[in-house]
Each structure stands twice: as C-alpha cells, then as structure tokens.
Motif scaffolding. Structure first.
Motif, mmCIF file in Angstrom:
data_model
loop_
_atom_site.group_PDB
_atom_site.id
_atom_site.type_symbol
_atom_site.label_atom_id
_atom_site.label_comp_id
_atom_site.label_asym_id
_atom_site.label_seq_id
_atom_site.Cartn_x
_atom_site.Cartn_y
_atom_site.Cartn_z
ATOM 1 N N UNK A 1 0.829 -1.199 0.000
ATOM 2 C CA UNK A 1 0.000 0.000 0.000
ATOM 3 C C UNK A 1 0.864 1.250 0.000
ATOM 4 N N UNK A 2 0.483 2.206 -0.821
ATOM 5 C CA UNK A 2 1.223 3.459 -0.845
ATOM 6 C C UNK A 2 0.907 4.249 -2.097
ATOM 7 N N UNK A 3 1.504 5.423 -2.168
ATOM 8 C CA UNK A 3 1.388 6.271 -3.347
ATOM 9 C C UNK A 3 2.587 5.961 -4.243
ATOM 10 N N UNK A 4 2.304 5.506 -5.454
ATOM 11 C CA UNK A 4 3.361 5.083 -6.363
ATOM 12 C C UNK A 4 3.657 6.194 -7.361
ATOM 13 N N UNK A 5 4.921 6.553 -7.416
ATOM 14 C CA UNK A 5 5.393 7.578 -8.338
ATOM 15 C C UNK A 5 6.327 6.954 -9.367
ATOM 16 N N UNK A 6 6.308 7.494 -10.585
ATOM 17 C CA UNK A 6 7.368 7.155 -11.513
ATOM 18 C C UNK A 6 8.264 8.382 -11.689
ATOM 19 N N UNK A 7 9.512 8.125 -11.951
ATOM 20 C CA UNK A 7 10.502 9.179 -12.094
ATOM 21 C C UNK A 7 11.436 8.829 -13.237
ATOM 22 N N UNK A 8 11.920 9.854 -13.916
ATOM 23 C CA UNK A 8 12.812 9.645 -15.058
ATOM 24 C C UNK A 8 14.060 10.499 -14.916
ATOM 25 N N UNK A 9 15.167 9.951 -15.362
ATOM 26 C CA UNK A 9 16.431 10.677 -15.433
ATOM 27 C C UNK A 9 17.475 9.732 -16.005
ATOM 28 N N UNK A 10 18.689 10.202 -16.122
ATOM 29 C CA UNK A 10 19.780 9.325 -16.536
ATOM 30 C C UNK A 10 20.435 8.767 -15.275
#
Length: 128
Positions: free
Chosen positions: A91-100
């Motif tokens: 359970x939780x708030x799922x984030x996606x993130x992008x970078x090198x």
C-alpha cells in the motif's frame, strides 16, 4: 511530463498494473523508476528499467512479484509495473521518475533528488 495511472483498491493476493506515460523528457537514454511513498516514511525505490528495457532492477519484496516493462514510441515512453500477489505492505502512493541513472543489478534508488522528472503518483491500497 510523467503521468501515472492504474492504481486502486485491491484485495490481498490480487494484482494491479500501473502505467507511467513519459513525454517531454529530452534527456537521451533516460531510465525510469518506480517509487512508493507511505505516510511517515521516506519515499522508497521499487523498481527501475533502462531506456532500452534491457536492464531492470527490483528492490526488496518486489522481487519475484513485480515486473517492469517499457514501450518506447516516437517521443513518448510508457512504463508498466505489473504487481502480483499484493499485500498490505504494498500500500502506498506510487510515483514514476525519469532521469539518466544506472539501472541494473545493484541499483541504488537513493537519493531521490537525483531524479529530475516526477509524476504526481497513483494510489495503491491493498485491503480486504
């Protein structure tokens, strides 16, 4: 811009498939990572995938239950996180993130401020 979707309420043992649509990221060969945030705890890394999709990594209890995948098309990428056999600790708030960043065996998701592109998150609640 990163936009997550696919979260929801699911019973223990159930499955969800999260999506992250990435657009407007001009970095070459950027990787994408999924993070989970629970109130009172720091945001923690769950999984990542390289630009080509050839390298992936999973952290902790996501190993063996979650599968990350990616489809690149024109100037947009969609990253999926298939989550199976869910339990209350997912359970939780799922984030996606992008970078090198390096994604593969030994991936270190910290510090999170290394990632310059973030979505707003999608809530996953595992409860009976």
């Amino acid at each position: 811009q990163l936009v997550e979707s696919g979260g929801g309420l699911v019973q223990p043992g159930g499955s969800l498939k999260l999506s992250c649509v990435v657009s407007g990221v001009t970095l070459p060969d950027y990787g994408v990572a999924w993070f989970r945030e629970v109130p009172g705890k720091e945001r923690e890394g769950v999984s990542c995938i390289s630009y080509s999709g050839g390298l992936t990594a999973y952290v902790g209890s996501s190993k063996g239950r979650f599968t990350i995948s990616r489809v690149n098309a024109d100037a947009k990428s969609t990253v999926y996180l298939q989550m199976n056999d869910l339990n209350s600790e997912d359970t939780g708030l799922y984030y996606c993130a992008a970078d090198r960043f390096w994604c593969g065996d030994g991936w270190n998701p910290d510090p999170t401020d290394l990632y310059n592109y973030w979505g707003r998150g999608t809530q996953v609640t595992v409860s009976s």
